[in-house]
Write a protein that holds these residues in place. Structure first.
Motif, PDB file in Angstrom:
ATOM      1  N   SER A   1      -0.897   9.149   2.408  1.00  0.00           N
ATOM      2  CA  SER A   1      -0.380   7.815   2.112  1.00  0.00           C
ATOM      3  C   SER A   1      -1.504   6.799   2.221  1.00  0.00           C
ATOM      4  O   SER A   1      -2.447   6.988   2.983  1.00  0.00           O
ATOM      5  CB  SER A   1       0.724   7.450   3.101  1.00  0.00           C
ATOM      6  OG  SER A   1       1.798   8.340   3.004  1.00  0.00           O
ATOM      7  N   ASN A   2      -1.365   5.729   1.477  1.00  0.00           N
ATOM      8  CA  ASN A   2      -2.274   4.615   1.641  1.00  0.00           C
ATOM      9  C   ASN A   2      -1.803   3.803   2.841  1.00  0.00           C
ATOM     10  O   ASN A   2      -0.654   3.927   3.259  1.00  0.00           O
ATOM     11  CB  ASN A   2      -2.268   3.750   0.372  1.00  0.00           C
ATOM     12  CG  ASN A   2      -3.555   2.978   0.193  1.00  0.00           C
ATOM     13  OD1 ASN A   2      -4.344   2.855   1.116  1.00  0.00           O
ATOM     14  ND2 ASN A   2      -3.751   2.456  -1.000  1.00  0.00           N
TER      15      ASN A   2
ATOM     16  N   GLY B   1     -10.479   6.233  -0.541  1.00  0.00           N
ATOM     17  CA  GLY B   1      -9.256   6.328  -1.326  1.00  0.00           C
ATOM     18  C   GLY B   1      -8.319   7.307  -0.659  1.00  0.00           C
ATOM     19  O   GLY B   1      -8.767   8.246  -0.006  1.00  0.00           O
ATOM     20  N   ASN B   2      -7.019   7.111  -0.836  1.00  0.00           N
ATOM     21  CA  ASN B   2      -6.071   8.017  -0.191  1.00  0.00           C
ATOM     22  C   ASN B   2      -5.839   9.283  -1.010  1.00  0.00           C
ATOM     23  O   ASN B   2      -5.142  10.188  -0.567  1.00  0.00           O
ATOM     24  CB  ASN B   2      -4.736   7.310   0.096  1.00  0.00           C
ATOM     25  CG  ASN B   2      -4.011   6.867  -1.159  1.00  0.00           C
ATOM     26  OD1 ASN B   2      -4.558   6.122  -1.970  1.00  0.00           O
ATOM     27  ND2 ASN B   2      -2.788   7.309  -1.324  1.00  0.00           N
TER      28      ASN B   2
ATOM     29  N   LYS C   1       0.822  -1.214   0.000  1.00  0.00           N
ATOM     30  CA  LYS C   1       0.000   0.000   0.000  1.00  0.00           C
ATOM     31  C   LYS C   1       0.856   1.264   0.000  1.00  0.00           C
ATOM     32  O   LYS C   1       0.360   2.347  -0.311  1.00  0.00           O
ATOM     33  CB  LYS C   1      -0.965   0.003   1.181  1.00  0.00           C
ATOM     34  CG  LYS C   1      -2.074  -1.028   1.003  1.00  0.00           C
ATOM     35  CD  LYS C   1      -3.264  -0.727   1.844  1.00  0.00           C
ATOM     36  CE  LYS C   1      -4.414  -1.622   1.459  1.00  0.00           C
ATOM     37  NZ  LYS C   1      -5.658  -1.244   2.102  1.00  0.00           N
TER      38      LYS C   1
ATOM     39  N   ASP D   1      -1.611   3.733  -4.880  1.00  0.00           N
ATOM     40  CA  ASP D   1      -2.580   4.766  -4.515  1.00  0.00           C
ATOM     41  C   ASP D   1      -3.978   4.354  -4.957  1.00  0.00           C
ATOM     42  O   ASP D   1      -4.148   3.690  -5.982  1.00  0.00           O
ATOM     43  CB  ASP D   1      -2.229   6.109  -5.166  1.00  0.00           C
ATOM     44  CG  ASP D   1      -0.999   6.742  -4.555  1.00  0.00           C
ATOM     45  OD1 ASP D   1      -0.799   6.596  -3.333  1.00  0.00           O
ATOM     46  OD2 ASP D   1      -0.225   7.380  -5.289  1.00  0.00           O
ATOM     47  N   GLU D   2      -4.971   4.768  -4.188  1.00  0.00           N
ATOM     48  CA  GLU D   2      -6.371   4.565  -4.549  1.00  0.00           C
ATOM     49  C   GLU D   2      -7.018   5.943  -4.659  1.00  0.00           C
ATOM     50  O   GLU D   2      -7.161   6.641  -3.657  1.00  0.00           O
ATOM     51  CB  GLU D   2      -7.084   3.718  -3.497  1.00  0.00           C
ATOM     52  CG  GLU D   2      -6.556   2.292  -3.407  1.00  0.00           C
ATOM     53  CD  GLU D   2      -7.241   1.482  -2.327  1.00  0.00           C
ATOM     54  OE1 GLU D   2      -8.476   1.608  -2.182  1.00  0.00           O
ATOM     55  OE2 GLU D   2      -6.534   0.746  -1.623  1.00  0.00           O
TER      56      GLU D   2
END
Length: 196
Positions: free
Chosen positions: A119-120, A156-157, A35, A39-40
């Protein structure tokens, strides 16, 4: 004697390999290191109320039947009203973006993260809390000390996203937001909410 030593060492090697595999598996599950590089991004639009029918100029309703004139046009949806807002500061991880709570025309309240960039990480949630927002390491762990409402997992981050605010949330009592990592009990970033 040498043959006995070989037999004894084989179970030790196998059990050592099994223990090592279990430790590596647990470490990957717990820390989720991928992670850090994945990234999301989630970009949701701000919700708005549905358009309402509005009669066109020079028209009206039929007094006898009570039916509305067929030439009625929908009025544009009312814009959501911002109740409180704030800017995110960094805690455990560099975090930027803004937070606001908006009320839609139909009375729903939405907590909105805008232009979030953090950050994720494993098990990240969005919390609205009564904790003070403190810069530096002193502010990393305060958000689970008092009252908080978990609004759900971080979608999501990166990006802009919406979280429904329960009716029970009192914005005079719960005055901060944290991107909270439940697994390690630490804030990635937080914002103090102030009257708009």
């Amino acid at each position: 004697m040498a043959r006995f030593g070989k037999l004894l060492s084989r179970p030790v090697v196998i059990s050592g390999a099994v223990v090592l595999t279990l430790l590596v598996g647990f470490g990957l599950y717990w820390f989720q290191p991928w992670k850090l590089v994945v990234d999301e991004t989630v970009n949701e639009s701000l919700p708005s109320a549905a358009p309402t029918a509005e009669p066109s100029p020079g028209t009206g309703t039929d007094q006898d039947s009570g039916d509305q004139d067929a030439s009625a046009t929908p009025a544009p949806p009312a814009e959501p009203r911002t109740l409180v807002s704030g800017e995110l500061i960094s805690h455990e991880h560099t975090t930027t973006g803004s937070v606001r709570v908006v009320e839609t025309a139909d009375g729903n309240r939405i907590l909105r993260l805008e232009n979030l960039d953090t950050s994720n990480g494993p098990d990240l949630h969005v919390w609205i809390t009564d904790a003070p927002v403190i810069e530096g390491r002193g502010g990393w762990h305060v958000f689970d000390d008092g009252e908080y409402v978990n609004l759900g997992k971080l979608k999501g981050n990166k990006g802009s996203q919406n979280y429904e605010l329960p009716d029970t949330v009192d914005l005079e009592q719960l005055t901060s937001v944290s991107i909270w990592c439940k697994r390690f009990a630490v804030s990635f970033g937080a914002a103090e909410l102030k009257q708009a």
